[in-house]
Design a protein around this motif. Structure first.
Motif, short mmCIF file in Angstrom:
data_model
loop_
_atom_site.label_atom_id
_atom_site.label_comp_id
_atom_site.label_asym_id
_atom_site.label_seq_id
_atom_site.Cartn_x
_atom_site.Cartn_y
_atom_site.Cartn_z
N VAL A 247 34.03 38.79 42.86
CA VAL A 247 33.84 38.99 41.30
C VAL A 247 34.86 38.73 40.44
CG1 VAL A 247 33.45 41.03 39.92
CG2 VAL A 247 32.38 40.98 42.06
N ARG A 248 36.25 38.82 41.04
CA ARG A 248 37.59 38.45 40.34
C ARG A 248 37.32 36.88 40.18
NH1 ARG A 248 41.21 42.30 39.66
NH2 ARG A 248 40.88 43.84 41.52
N PHE A 249 37.17 36.39 41.28
CA PHE A 249 37.14 34.73 41.21
C PHE A 249 36.00 34.03 40.19
CE2 PHE A 249 40.15 35.51 44.72
CZ PHE A 249 41.33 34.78 44.18
N LEU A 250 34.96 34.90 40.08
CA LEU A 250 34.10 34.35 39.12
C LEU A 250 34.32 34.73 37.65
CD1 LEU A 250 30.65 35.40 40.86
CD2 LEU A 250 31.70 33.12 40.65
N GLY A 251 35.53 35.40 37.41
CA GLY A 251 35.97 35.61 36.10
C GLY A 251 35.82 36.67 35.60
N PHE A 252 35.35 37.72 36.17
CA PHE A 252 35.15 39.30 35.49
C PHE A 252 36.48 39.92 35.64
CE2 PHE A 252 30.68 37.87 36.93
CZ PHE A 252 30.01 38.37 35.90
N ARG A 253 36.52 40.86 34.55
CA ARG A 253 37.76 41.71 34.70
C ARG A 253 37.19 42.94 35.42
NH1 ARG A 253 41.78 40.30 33.64
NH2 ARG A 253 42.27 38.33 32.43
N VAL A 254 37.58 43.05 36.80
CA VAL A 254 37.12 44.06 37.88
C VAL A 254 37.90 45.38 37.15
CG1 VAL A 254 37.43 44.90 40.12
CG2 VAL A 254 36.83 42.62 39.70
N GLU A 255 38.99 45.44 36.62
CA GLU A 255 39.45 46.68 36.29
C GLU A 255 38.87 47.27 35.09
OE1 GLU A 255 40.91 43.76 36.51
OE2 GLU A 255 42.11 43.29 34.68
N ASN A 256 38.15 46.33 34.09
CA ASN A 256 37.33 47.00 33.03
C ASN A 256 36.14 47.58 33.46
OD1 ASN A 256 39.61 46.06 31.68
ND2 ASN A 256 38.45 44.30 30.65
N ILE A 257 35.22 46.66 34.37
CA ILE A 257 34.24 47.31 35.11
C ILE A 257 34.36 48.48 35.69
CG2 ILE A 257 32.55 46.71 36.65
CD1 ILE A 257 33.20 43.44 36.39
N LYS A 258 35.21 48.72 36.40
CA LYS A 258 35.66 49.97 37.14
C LYS A 258 36.03 51.13 36.17
CE LYS A 258 37.54 48.41 41.77
NZ LYS A 258 38.49 48.64 42.43
N LEU A 259 36.67 50.77 35.13
CA LEU A 259 37.31 51.90 34.07
C LEU A 259 36.08 52.24 33.38
CD1 LEU A 259 39.82 53.14 33.09
CD2 LEU A 259 39.88 51.33 31.23
N PHE A 260 35.25 51.31 32.90
CA PHE A 260 33.97 51.81 32.26
C PHE A 260 33.01 52.67 32.90
CE2 PHE A 260 29.54 51.11 31.01
CZ PHE A 260 29.23 51.37 29.73
N THR A 261 32.91 52.30 34.17
CA THR A 261 31.95 53.14 35.10
C THR A 261 32.58 54.52 35.43
OG1 THR A 261 31.51 50.98 36.08
CG2 THR A 261 30.50 53.00 37.18
N PHE A 262 33.99 54.55 35.67
CA PHE A 262 34.69 55.64 35.96
C PHE A 262 34.71 56.75 34.79
CE2 PHE A 262 38.62 57.92 37.18
CZ PHE A 262 38.04 58.52 38.44
N VAL A 263 34.86 56.15 33.55
CA VAL A 263 34.86 56.96 32.42
C VAL A 263 33.29 57.48 32.14
CG1 VAL A 263 35.01 57.01 29.84
CG2 VAL A 263 36.65 55.86 31.47
N VAL A 264 32.24 56.59 32.20
CA VAL A 264 30.80 57.17 31.92
C VAL A 264 30.66 58.35 33.01
CG1 VAL A 264 28.50 56.64 32.33
CG2 VAL A 264 30.10 54.88 31.15
N ARG B 80 49.13 33.51 34.70
CA ARG B 80 47.66 34.16 34.41
C ARG B 80 47.30 34.94 35.77
NH1 ARG B 80 45.07 31.95 29.66
NH2 ARG B 80 46.71 30.51 29.02
N ASP B 81 46.25 35.77 35.63
CA ASP B 81 45.37 36.35 36.96
C ASP B 81 44.25 35.84 37.05
OD1 ASP B 81 43.82 37.50 34.95
OD2 ASP B 81 44.30 39.38 35.08
N GLU B 82 43.62 36.30 38.25
CA GLU B 82 42.38 35.51 38.87
C GLU B 82 41.31 35.35 37.88
OE1 GLU B 82 43.92 38.24 39.97
OE2 GLU B 82 43.67 38.62 42.42
N ALA B 83 41.17 36.31 36.99
CA ALA B 83 39.86 36.46 36.19
C ALA B 83 40.13 35.18 35.04
CB ALA B 83 39.80 37.67 35.36
#
Ligand SMILES: Nc1ncnc2c1ncn2[C@@H]1O[C@H](COP(=O)(O)OP(=O)(O)O)[C@@H](O)[C@H]1O
Ligand SMILES: [Mg+2]
Lengths: 389, 253
Positions: A247-264, B80-83
């Motif tokens: 997911v990370r190497f596809l360019g998604f910000r994993v930390e934001n994805i987790k944060l949003f879900t955790f907060v909801v 830069r980072d991975e994303a």
């Protein structure tokens, strides 16, 4: 755009589950209020309150499923968000007591008079206002989840380490809320509630409305959770669970994805806690106990994680069992719970709902394959059957 | 000095004197390496030579201790980072095929598609006709149209490798890094993969790490041989495979 988001949520089983929940939400209060106590179909108030409590637990389990079942974050601290939502509601209920406390102080709740408080602590202001208190029910757990998640997910704390720090979080809150000088009633917590929005919390009518609200909020959160997991975001979420680096190497910000879900998820847990408190009549620091959060994991696992409906069923079944066992054989309850968890892990790793789903899917695929063999279908229907949930 | 700035002018990827060590072990030792726009490059070298580590550094997974890593001459990848790096246009295939097993082939490609990746953009995303056409096109390229509704978990090893390559295509990278794509593939699959990579390299730069010399020969491109964290030899496959140092360090073993 938004309509597509909601529409996707309303897949067959979710509609069925919401229908059943709302049906229960109306039927149980109706049988309680409209039938005479000696009628065979009468539901006594204590039973309605007990089942209302299960619905709150079911919402807590649903919240956990969103982060654990779909995003792979095993939170062992969700009880903390539940308790914070409960305290926010408890503070509103305390402020509604007004001068009717034992000490008759028009401003200060009894425990503050007893502890020689001279004035209301700043963080109690606003809680006499229902709308503000309800906002805090989601804002406070959401904010804690945001701050916690911001640091944890950014520094890529994962797996067992994350689970441990969520336990530490709820344990730290347990210790803090035990202290008298925190201003939340210490050891005794908040209790002796009188009114909610001007209605007595003891009245059957109020209890009926609280029960209905529990079913309604559970339904709404189920629809929201379903909309989330069935969106593209939900697919990314499962991607994070199964192959985070991809997911990370596809360019998604994993930390934001987790944060949003955790907060909801934390906000849902807060709502569950807020509905729980007026139905049981008390909130105390015991709700922060680490063991509580672990129990939620058991309900979710038993029902089937990553299925949304499973955790709801799991929470109701396990707590129903708990009520029965603690009444009938109090000394073996904990062993029964532990045994259940081990049995589910060993024999039903997908939980009750996950196992049923798996069986149905396999039957579907078999049937499609048989059809294909008879020449009534083709390879694509087989593939579709396998792809169908 | 002048020469260096000239190579930098037209490079897509530029590594100079990159070193990194793990617990005192130098995995990369003053590695310098340049990829031009549109180039297909093969990298060979013994196990532990630092090939995967080099990819880790380019894609932001590992930070180098020293050295320069530039993308398109100006962008410092070490910051830069991975994303970020993925969004800049660098795609990466892992050594072990990594696809989303509990999603269908179609969903795997949909997730990889180069669209807005924000939380709210993905929550409210609906498949457009254009995106659908793009996914279908990629399915054709990786020859998996007939399996589009299959769960990725049910694919063979070779098919997973291809699906992952398809996902990278969906990402529309300017530079594709491919780590051992034919490991575990049958001879027929290997040959087809070479065709696929050559096809892909027509529209972007590709760097392929591979052990399979037959496969490298089939690609027919410039080869870089790494050993002990730095470049041992660089040139045509015949030139490199006749280099005594390469024979001693790699081929002869
Ligand atoms: N994260 C890491 N921590 C410690 N050692 C590592 C790490 N990554 C790579 N190495 C070591 O660096 C060396 C180079 O590894 P690698 O780049 O995977 O080689 P190759 O891909 O060429 O076979 C190996 O000896 C490996 O053990
Ligand atoms: Mg390697």
């Amino acid at each position: 755009m938004i309509s597509g988001f909601v529409f996707r949520a309303l897949e067959g089983r979710i509609v069925a589950a919401v229908g059943i929940l709302l049906g229960i939400g109306i039927l149980v209060p109706a049988l309680n209020l409209l039938t005479p106590p000696d009628s065979a179909i009468h539901i006594p108030t204590y039973a309605m309150a007990l089942f209302g409590k299960y619905l709150c637990y079911a919402l807590l389990a649903l919240a956990l499923d969103l982060v654990w079942g779909y995003c792979g974050i095993l939170s062992l601290g969700h009880g903390a968000f539940f308790a914070l939502g409960g305290y926010a509601m408890g503070m509103y209920l305390m402020r509604q007591i007004g001068p009717r406390g034992v000490y008759g102080n028009p401003i200060l709740p009894d425990f503050m008079v007893f502890l020689n408080y001279k004035e209301l602590p700043w963080f109690w202001h606003g809680f006499d206002w229902f709308i503000f208190a309800m906002a805090m029910v989601i804002v406070v757990p959401g904010l804690l989840a945001f701050i916690f998640g911001w640091f944890a997910f950014r520094s890529r704390v994962n797996g067992v380490y994350l689970s441990i720090i969520t336990q530490a979080m709820t344990y730290a809150l347990l210790l803090a809320f035990f202290r008298n000088d925190m201003g939340f009633g210490g050891n005794n917590g908040l209790t002796d509630f009188k009114d909610i929005l001007g209605f007595s919390v003891q009245a059957d009518g109020t209890r009926a409305v609280l029960f209905f609200m529990s079913a309604l909020m559970l339904s709404l959160c189920l629809i929201l959770a379903s909309a989330i997991v069935r969106s593209k975001f939900g697919k990314v979420l499962v991607g994070v669970r199964d192959a985070e680096s991809r997911v990370r190497f596809l360019g998604f910000r994993v930390e934001n994805i987790k944060l949003f879900t955790f907060v909801v998820s934390a906000m849902m847990a807060g709502i569950a806690g807020a509905l729980f408190v007026p139905q049981v009549g008390i909130i105390n620091p015991g709700e922060f106990a680490p063991a509580n959060s672990i129990e939620v994991v058991v309900w979710t696992a038993v029902g089937g994680r990553g299925t949304l409906i499973g955790p709801i069923i799991g929470a109701i079944l396990v707590n129903g069992g708990k009520s029965f066992f603690t009444g009938a054989f109090p000394e073996i309850w904990l062993f029964a719970l532990g045994g259940l968890f081990i049995a589910v892990t060993l024999f039903l790793p997908k939980g009750i709902v996950g196992t049923i789903q798996h069986g149905l899917k396999a039957r579907h695929a078999l049937k499609a394959a048989a059809d294909a063999e008879k020449g009534r279908g083709d390879a694509t229907t087989v593939a579709q059957a396998q792809a169908a949930e | 000095m002048n020469m260096i700035s000239e190579t930098r002018q037209k490079s897509l990827l530029y590594l100079e004197n990159v070193s990194v060590s793990f617990d005192g072990f130098k995995a990369l030792n003053s590695l310098s390496f340049v990829v031009e726009p549109g180039e297909l490059r093969a990298i060979i070298g013994p196990n532990g030579a630092g090939k995967t580590t080099m990819m880790d550094i380019i894609t932001g997974k590992t930070r180098p201790d020293t050295g320069t890593v530039l993308f398109e001459d100006t962008i410092d990848l070490t910051k830069r980072d991975e994303a970020d790096i993925a969004q800049l246009g660098i795609g990466r295939k892992f050594q072990k095929p990594t696809v989303f097993e509990s999603h269908t082939v179609w969903d795997n490609l949909e997730l990889a598609l180069n669209r807005s990746r924000g939380v709210f953009a993905t929550l409210f995303y609906t498949l457009s006709a254009e995106d659908k056409a793009r996914i279908e096109e990629i399915l054709e390229t990786i020859r998996m149209t007939h399996r589009k509704n299959e769960y990725a978990a049910n694919l063979s090893h070779g098919q997973k490798q291809w699906l992952e390559i398809g996902m990278l295509l969906a990402q529309e990278p300017k530079l594709l890094l491919v780590d051992e794509p034919v490991a575990g593939m049958t001879d027929a699959e290997t040959a087809e993969t070479a065709v696929l990579l050559k096809e892909i390299a027509k529209t972007r730069s590709v760097v392929v790490v591979e052990h399979d010399m037959g496969f490298i020969r089939e690609l027919g491109v410039k080869v870089t041989c790494l050993a002990e964290g730095s470049v041992l030899a660089e040139g045509s496959i015949d030139f490199v495979s006749n280099d005594p140092k390469v024979i001693e360090n790699y081929l002869g073993r």
